[in-house]
Design a protein around this motif. Structure first.
Motif, PDB file in Angstrom:
ATOM      1  N   GLY A  47      -5.788  15.562   1.078  1.00 13.92           N
ATOM      2  CA  GLY A  47      -5.591  16.718   1.963  1.00 13.92           C
ATOM      3  C   GLY A  47      -6.820  17.066   2.779  1.00 13.92           C
ATOM      4  O   GLY A  47      -7.635  16.198   3.098  1.00 13.92           O
ATOM      5  N   GLY A  48      -6.953  18.345   3.123  1.00 16.08           N
ATOM      6  CA  GLY A  48      -8.101  18.816   3.895  1.00 16.08           C
ATOM      7  C   GLY A  48      -7.995  18.577   5.386  1.00 16.08           C
ATOM      8  O   GLY A  48      -8.960  18.778   6.122  1.00 16.08           O
ATOM      9  N   GLN A  49      -6.812  18.177   5.853  1.00 21.13           N
ATOM     10  CA  GLN A  49      -6.672  17.755   7.253  1.00 21.13           C
ATOM     11  C   GLN A  49      -6.437  18.898   8.234  1.00 21.13           C
ATOM     12  O   GLN A  49      -6.652  18.736   9.420  1.00 21.13           O
ATOM     13  CB  GLN A  49      -5.535  16.731   7.369  1.00 21.13           C
ATOM     14  N   GLY A  89      -2.319  22.169   3.364  1.00 24.66           N
ATOM     15  CA  GLY A  89      -3.175  20.983   3.406  1.00 24.66           C
ATOM     16  C   GLY A  89      -4.303  21.043   2.385  1.00 24.66           C
ATOM     17  O   GLY A  89      -5.258  20.279   2.487  1.00 24.66           O
ATOM     18  N   PHE A  90      -4.187  21.944   1.407  1.00 23.11           N
ATOM     19  CA  PHE A  90      -5.256  22.033   0.404  1.00 23.11           C
ATOM     20  C   PHE A  90      -5.279  20.800  -0.497  1.00 23.11           C
ATOM     21  O   PHE A  90      -6.240  20.565  -1.225  1.00 23.11           O
ATOM     22  CB  PHE A  90      -5.102  23.290  -0.460  1.00 23.11           C
ATOM     23  N   GLY A  91      -4.192  20.068  -0.493  1.00 25.89           N
ATOM     24  CA  GLY A  91      -4.176  18.790  -1.198  1.00 25.89           C
ATOM     25  C   GLY A  91      -4.344  18.928  -2.700  1.00 25.89           C
ATOM     26  O   GLY A  91      -3.827  19.849  -3.339  1.00 25.89           O
ATOM     27  N   THR A  92      -5.115  18.015  -3.241  1.00 25.62           N
ATOM     28  CA  THR A  92      -5.293  17.917  -4.684  1.00 25.62           C
ATOM     29  C   THR A  92      -6.010  19.146  -5.260  1.00 25.62           C
ATOM     30  O   THR A  92      -5.971  19.373  -6.468  1.00 25.62           O
ATOM     31  CB  THR A  92      -6.036  16.602  -5.000  1.00 25.62           C
ATOM     32  N   LYS A  93      -6.638  19.950  -4.401  1.00 33.51           N
ATOM     33  CA  LYS A  93      -7.279  21.177  -4.886  1.00 33.51           C
ATOM     34  C   LYS A  93      -6.261  22.092  -5.595  1.00 33.51           C
ATOM     35  O   LYS A  93      -6.616  22.814  -6.511  1.00 33.51           O
ATOM     36  CB  LYS A  93      -7.934  21.934  -3.729  1.00 33.51           C
ATOM     37  N   PHE A 152       0.839  -1.193   0.000  1.00 33.26           N
ATOM     38  CA  PHE A 152       0.000   0.000   0.000  1.00 33.26           C
ATOM     39  C   PHE A 152       0.880   1.250   0.000  1.00 33.26           C
ATOM     40  O   PHE A 152       1.728   1.412   0.862  1.00 33.26           O
ATOM     41  CB  PHE A 152      -0.866  -0.037   1.262  1.00 33.26           C
ATOM     42  N   PHE A 153       0.667   2.095  -0.983  1.00 34.94           N
ATOM     43  CA  PHE A 153       1.436   3.338  -1.066  1.00 34.94           C
ATOM     44  C   PHE A 153       0.491   4.527  -0.984  1.00 34.94           C
ATOM     45  O   PHE A 153      -0.535   4.541  -1.650  1.00 34.94           O
ATOM     46  CB  PHE A 153       2.196   3.425  -2.390  1.00 34.94           C
ATOM     47  N   MET A 154       0.864   5.478  -0.156  1.00 31.72           N
ATOM     48  CA  MET A 154       0.016   6.665  -0.069  1.00 31.72           C
ATOM     49  C   MET A 154       0.630   7.785  -0.890  1.00 31.72           C
ATOM     50  O   MET A 154       1.809   8.091  -0.755  1.00 31.72           O
ATOM     51  CB  MET A 154      -0.139   7.103   1.388  1.00 31.72           C
ATOM     52  N   ILE A 155      -0.196   8.391  -1.729  1.00 30.56           N
ATOM     53  CA  ILE A 155       0.234   9.567  -2.480  1.00 30.56           C
ATOM     54  C   ILE A 155      -0.048  10.759  -1.573  1.00 30.56           C
ATOM     55  O   ILE A 155      -1.198  11.052  -1.274  1.00 30.56           O
ATOM     56  CB  ILE A 155      -0.532   9.694  -3.811  1.00 30.56           C
ATOM     57  N   ARG A 156       1.030  11.417  -1.136  1.00 33.85           N
ATOM     58  CA  ARG A 156       0.904  12.402  -0.063  1.00 33.85           C
ATOM     59  C   ARG A 156       0.549  13.805  -0.564  1.00 33.85           C
ATOM     60  O   ARG A 156       1.271  14.767  -0.314  1.00 33.85           O
ATOM     61  CB  ARG A 156       2.207  12.430   0.744  1.00 33.85           C
ATOM     62  N   ASP A 157      -0.603  13.945  -1.197  1.00 37.77           N
ATOM     63  CA  ASP A 157      -1.031  15.285  -1.593  1.00 37.77           C
ATOM     64  C   ASP A 157      -1.400  16.132  -0.379  1.00 37.77           C
ATOM     65  O   ASP A 157      -1.502  17.346  -0.477  1.00 37.77           O
ATOM     66  CB  ASP A 157      -2.212  15.224  -2.579  1.00 37.77           C
ATOM     67  N   ASP A 158      -1.576  15.471   0.771  1.00 39.80           N
ATOM     68  CA  ASP A 158      -1.849  16.230   1.997  1.00 39.80           C
ATOM     69  C   ASP A 158      -0.660  17.103   2.381  1.00 39.80           C
ATOM     70  O   ASP A 158      -0.810  18.031   3.180  1.00 39.80           O
ATOM     71  CB  ASP A 158      -2.182  15.269   3.152  1.00 39.80           C
TER      72      ASP A 158
END
Ligand SMILES: *Cc1c(COP(=O)(O)O)cnc(C)c1O
Length: 352
Positions: free
Chosen positions: A335-337, A42-46, A31-37
């Motif tokens: 993101g969004g955290q 923290g706007f992430g993928t936005k 499992f790999f997390m894509i860290r857009d956070d």
């Protein structure tokens, strides 16, 4: 009212770099997390969705933007902040059902909008938006910012991911046959823009795109995908039902405080949830789980999106029903955290 201080923080006036960062989590094999956070604020993928819209505005030489949406959400917070920092004149129409609820996102929206109007519900906000957009000279974005140019930045992400996946698989023990999927891209479906863009990109490849429904029922969303694909300038191909999943668990409510006593009394929250308590009753368990996840992985999950998906995986794993997936899963943390830092950092420290 001019109160400019010399200490005003410098906010970037250019678009930040949007790197692709992968992390693997010890608890989740394959499992790999894509860290857009980790993208700014923290706007992430936005951020990825905004970059193409900014280019569109540049081409049209437009410097004004009209946004609307939920005032406590990541969309309005990120878009108002990003476009303000890029020098746009930002007009925002928001709505909030609870006039007393104060959040980080609302703060961002309020202070990054040159003109801000808030309504008590979505319907009133939509009416106000319809009225204002008819005489608005600048760029008008519909709900969630749905716009063909959102795809530009996302496509770049998928392309970078594809390269990463290929190089990871090249020297690994994963064995797949030519006609099988080699990897899974897993992401949540809010409006579904990210999912549809990923599905479009990977449709004829060996990457299987899997969406997790958030908030909306699968059938309802699937009935609207064609329309959404057209709005985004994507081919209106049908989305196979098996690519979209609903995970159990009610959405956590917006009141997100937890008493310390309660936290201490429950020993093993997710085991209880496993017994079929579900999230409705077990909302505090959910928060505990975000806290534990943070302690183990130093990654902050967002209670509505990422926590829901990852909790589901964790649960399946404990039930030994894991996706005993032979192929790697790439999960996009969008993101969004930041709005939910109180879940991992205590607000107050009570002295003994
Ligand atoms: C916007 C958002 C989503 C949903 O993305 P869509 O493209 O609207 O489906 C998921 N997670 C977070 C944190 C978001 O801000």
């Amino acid at each position: 009212m001019e109160t400019k201080s010399s200490h005003q923080p410098k906010f970037p006036d250019r678009f930040p770099e949007l790197p692709l960062r992968l992390a693997n989590l010890p608890e989740f094999p394959n499992f790999f997390m894509i860290r857009d956070d980790l993208l700014p604020l923290g706007f992430g993928t936005k951020w990825r969705k905004a970059i193409g819209i900014q280019e569109n505005a540049k081409e049209k030489a437009v410097k004004e933007i009209l946004l609307w949406g939920a005032v406590h959400g990541n969309y309005l917070a990120s878009f108002s902040t990003i476009f303000r920092s890029l020098g746009f004149f930002v007009t925002t129409i928001g709505y909030s059902k609870d006039p007393h609820l104060k959040t980080y996102n609302e703060h961002l929206v309020k202070y990054h909008s040159h003109s801000f109007h808030c309504y008590a519900n979505r319907k009133l906000a939509l009416e106000a938006f319809a009225q204002m957009s008819s005489r608005f000279a600048g760029l008008v974005l519909p709900e969630f910012g749905v716009h063909p140019n959102q795809i530009l930045g996302l496509k770049q992400l998928w392309s970078n991911l594809e390269t990463k996946i290929q190089s990871l698989l090249k020297d690994s023990e994963y064995k797949t046959s030519p006609n099988e999927s080699q990897a899974i891209l897993l992401l949540e479906i809010g409006s579904g823009v990210s999912f549809l863009s990923a599905y479009d990109y990977f449709r004829n490849s060996q990457v299987l795109v899997q969406g997790v429904m958030i908030g909306e029922k699968k059938d309802s969303w699937l009935s609207r995908t064609k329309q959404l694909q057209m709005k985004l300038g994507l081919q209106p191909v049908p989305i196979p039902e098996e690519n979209v999943m609903e995970v159990e668990g009610k959405l956590p409510s917006s009141s997100l405080t937890i008493g310390e006593t309660e936290r201490n009394q429950k020993e093993n929250p997710y085991q209880e949830a496993q017994k079929g308590m579900g999230f409705g009753k077990g909302q505090n368990h959910y928060k505990d789980w975000i806290f534990e996840f943070y302690q183990k992985n130093e990654i902050i999950l967002e209670p509505m999106y990422s926590a829901k998906t990852l909790f589901h995986f964790h649960k399946k794993q404990n039930e030994r029903m894991v996706y005993v997936s032979k192929i790697p899963i790439f999960y996009l943390h969008q993101g969004g955290q930041i709005q939910h830092l109180d879940l991992v950092f205590p607000k107050t420290r009570v002295l003994p």
